[in-house]
Design an enzyme around this catalytic site. Structure first.
Site, PDB file in Angstrom:
ATOM      1  N   ASP A  83       0.841  -1.199   0.000  1.00  0.00           N
ATOM      2  CA  ASP A  83       0.000   0.000   0.000  1.00  0.00           C
ATOM      3  C   ASP A  83       0.876   1.249   0.000  1.00  0.00           C
ATOM      4  OD1 ASP A  83      -2.260   1.550  -0.022  1.00  0.00           O
ATOM      5  OD2 ASP A  83      -2.805   1.202   2.066  1.00  0.00           O
ATOM      6  N   LYS A  84       0.249   2.366  -0.313  1.00  0.00           N
ATOM      7  CA  LYS A  84       0.958   3.655  -0.208  1.00  0.00           C
ATOM      8  C   LYS A  84       0.098   4.611   0.604  1.00  0.00           C
ATOM      9  CE  LYS A  84      -1.022   6.949  -2.914  1.00  0.00           C
ATOM     10  NZ  LYS A  84      -1.105   8.344  -2.979  1.00  0.00           N
ATOM     11  N   HIS A  85       0.762   5.585   1.175  1.00  0.00           N
ATOM     12  CA  HIS A  85       0.027   6.640   1.873  1.00  0.00           C
ATOM     13  C   HIS A  85       0.637   7.973   1.482  1.00  0.00           C
ATOM     14  CE1 HIS A  85      -2.452   8.471   4.952  1.00  0.00           C
ATOM     15  NE2 HIS A  85      -1.403   9.209   5.289  1.00  0.00           N
ATOM     16  N   THR A 123      -9.312  10.507  -1.091  1.00  0.00           N
ATOM     17  CA  THR A 123      -9.601   9.436  -2.050  1.00  0.00           C
ATOM     18  C   THR A 123     -11.043   8.929  -1.910  1.00  0.00           C
ATOM     19  OG1 THR A 123      -7.298   8.840  -2.091  1.00  0.00           O
ATOM     20  CG2 THR A 123      -8.823   7.124  -2.778  1.00  0.00           C
ATOM     21  N   ARG A 171      -5.878  15.915  20.209  1.00  0.00           N
ATOM     22  CA  ARG A 171      -4.780  16.724  19.635  1.00  0.00           C
ATOM     23  C   ARG A 171      -5.332  17.898  18.840  1.00  0.00           C
ATOM     24  NH1 ARG A 171      -2.041  12.800  15.896  1.00  0.00           N
ATOM     25  NH2 ARG A 171      -0.721  14.549  15.323  1.00  0.00           N
ATOM     26  N   SER A 186       0.214   8.202  14.357  1.00  0.00           N
ATOM     27  CA  SER A 186      -1.169   8.297  13.918  1.00  0.00           C
ATOM     28  C   SER A 186      -1.330   7.709  12.509  1.00  0.00           C
ATOM     29  CB  SER A 186      -1.586   9.772  13.951  1.00  0.00           C
ATOM     30  OG  SER A 186      -2.833   9.958  13.355  1.00  0.00           O
ATOM     31  N   LYS A 191      -2.235   2.509   8.912  1.00  0.00           N
ATOM     32  CA  LYS A 191      -1.736   1.784   7.723  1.00  0.00           C
ATOM     33  C   LYS A 191      -1.273   0.380   8.106  1.00  0.00           C
ATOM     34  CE  LYS A 191      -2.835   3.897   4.380  1.00  0.00           C
ATOM     35  NZ  LYS A 191      -3.416   3.416   3.115  1.00  0.00           N
TER      36      LYS A 191
HETATM   37  N1  URA Z   1      -2.987  12.457   9.327  1.00  0.00           N
HETATM   38  C1  URA Z   1      -3.212  11.561  10.304  1.00  0.00           C
HETATM   39  O1  URA Z   1      -3.828  10.528  10.081  1.00  0.00           O
HETATM   40  N2  URA Z   1      -2.739  11.836  11.533  1.00  0.00           N
HETATM   41  C2  URA Z   1      -2.048  12.956  11.833  1.00  0.00           C
HETATM   42  O2  URA Z   1      -1.637  13.118  12.963  1.00  0.00           O
HETATM   43  C3  URA Z   1      -1.833  13.876  10.802  1.00  0.00           C
HETATM   44  C4  URA Z   1      -2.310  13.607   9.551  1.00  0.00           C
END
Ligand code: URA
Length: 439
Positions: A83-85, A123, A171, A186, A191
């Site tokens: 996968d990619k993020h 997406t 946060r 996070s 992922k």
């Molecule tokens: N995207 C996330 O999923 N978490 C973060 O802390 C910042 C961006």
């Protein structure tokens, strides 16, 4: 005995937390025995004191394990799980092509994606513009489509990293989002819960990027690579340019249209092609499907040219509830906008800078993104044929086609787009597309 305040105090004093302390704290976040106030204090302590790599790995794994972690071992898949993020951008429609391209080369891509955030597109919002496509697929359907077609792109199934959900919420309202340690945990907790063998991370740099400076983008990329590899998932990161819109379009249905045109070969924006190729090639090599980047690129080009990637995209769309002939008749199915007109700009010169964040905000203001989480989306609006850095612009040359649902929103978005562009007498030096690779 575990006491959250002891862990918070130790972090506040800059001490290094043990894996057990981190696990206990995250278990408390997950079962609600740690209060919101304590999460906020912990986040602020981490914000100021940071975490070393071992602590980040422990935090990521504890958050990943706070919910379901997908296990593909009993499915006997014939290839690696990849996968990619991306940290997000404008016109970043890479996932819609990368997933089918990787699947056509023998990988399996169980991609769990998100919705648009701020100025960046999501997406899932793009895929929601396809009639019938279910981004909220059940886990059995998700698994079935991954097994049968090699790729499925959906939203969160079941309870994935619930600790992240709670921590992120705190946060967000305690000014502690901008912590590299916590951003890393996070992103990766979600992922890694997909049960991956390899991951490629696209960290954007520039005027439309999530991280405000180049150095911070590098820092985030380094952190993600070290933590993900430390957690056992082979990961590389590419720092890629987001100083202009990546595709030629920005807006949900408009980007899906460009993705289909890309896959079928009808139209391929060369920047989008290069970024998609670069990330896909990294994944094929990391996943052991190609010996090197050159070989990977050849394979990827082949599955684009012989229509296999387009065919897999079609099957994924149909498998998830969309029309069987979507790829052939996308113009018929995708929602459009009632007003489509070119935008012109006063002046004459080379396009030397684009405030890409502002272009993304123009799409949001058109109704193509959310100002608050409960907003509904107008899928048909946005831009196509967006000008690129280095283009020669004069008052007879459109800077984009603008798709809007009312004259008022058309005018507002046109002003925002004009305001986002800078013209100069000199042509700018072309930016790199990929600035750096980290592995
Ligand atoms: N995207 C996330 O999923 N978490 C973060 O802390 C910042 C961006």
């Amino acid at each position: 005995m575990f006491l959250p305040q002891v862990v918070i105090r130790r972090k506040r004093e800059g001490e290094v937390l043990s894996e057990q302390e981190i696990r206990d704290f995250i278990a408390g976040v997950t079962d609600d025995s740690v209060s919101e106030g304590q999460i906020g204090a912990f986040a602020m302590a981490v914000y100021f004191q940071g975490m070393n790599i071992e602590e980040r790995i422990a935090l990521t794994c504890a958050m990943r394990d706070s919910g379901e972690v997908m296990d593909w071992s009993s499915d006997n898949l014939s290839g690696p799980i990849l996968d990619k993020h991306s940290t997000g951008g404008v016109g970043d429609v890479v996932s819609l092509m990368l997933g089918p391209m990787i699947a056509a080369c023998g990988g399996f891509v169980p991609m769990i994606s998100g919705r648009g955030l701020g100025h960046t597109g999501g997406t899932l919002d793009k895929l929601d513009s396809i009639p019938g496509y279910t981004t909220s697929a059940s886990e059995p359907l998700f698994r079935k489509v991954v097994k049968e077609t090699g790729v499925a792109i959906v939203g969160q199934t079941g309870e994935l990293a619930p600790a992240d959900k709670r921590i992120y919420g705190v946060r967000d309202v305690t000014a502690t989002v901008e912590s590299i340690a916590m951003i890393t945990a996070s992103i990766l907790s979600k992922k890694l819960a997909e049960g991956l063998d390899a991951l490629v991370m696209d960290v954007k740099v520039g005027s439309g990027a999530f991280m405000p400076t180049f150095d911070q983008s590098v820092e985030l990329a380094q952190s993600i690579v070290q933590v993900a590899n430390g957690a056992g998932v082979k990961t590389t990161a590419l720092l890629t340019d987001m100083n202009q819109c990546l595709a030629s379009s920005a807006g949900n249905a408009l980007e899906v249209r460009e993705a289909v045109q890309f896959l079928t070969g009808e139209y391929r924006n060369e920047r989008l092609l290069e970024i998609t190729m670069a990330q896909s090639a990294e994944l094929l090599v990391s996943g052991g499907l190609s010996a090197n980047i050159e070989q990977a690129r050849e394979k990827l080009q082949l599955v684009l040219d012989n229509g296999q990637a387009a065919e897999i995209f079609s099957r994924m769309v149909h498998g998830l509830g969309g029309p069987a002939d979507f790829t052939e008749r996308y113009e018929h199915y995708l929602p459009g906008a009632s007003i489509i007109k070119p935008v012109y700009m006063e002046g004459d010169g080379f396009l030397s800078a684009m405030n890409t964040r502002e272009v993304g905000m123009a799409v949001v203001q058109l109704g193509g993104g959310r100002k608050v989480a409960s907003d509904t989306i107008d899928y048909g609006v946005g831009f196509t044929e967006i000008c690129r850095l280095g283009d020669r612009i004069d008052s007879s040359q459109p800077i984009a086609m603008l798709h809007a649902s009312s004259e008022a929103s058309w005018n507002q978005a046109a002003d925002m787009l004009r305001g986002a562009l800078t013209l100069s007498e000199q042509a700018p030096q072309p930016n790199s597309m990929v600035y750096k690779k980290l592995s």
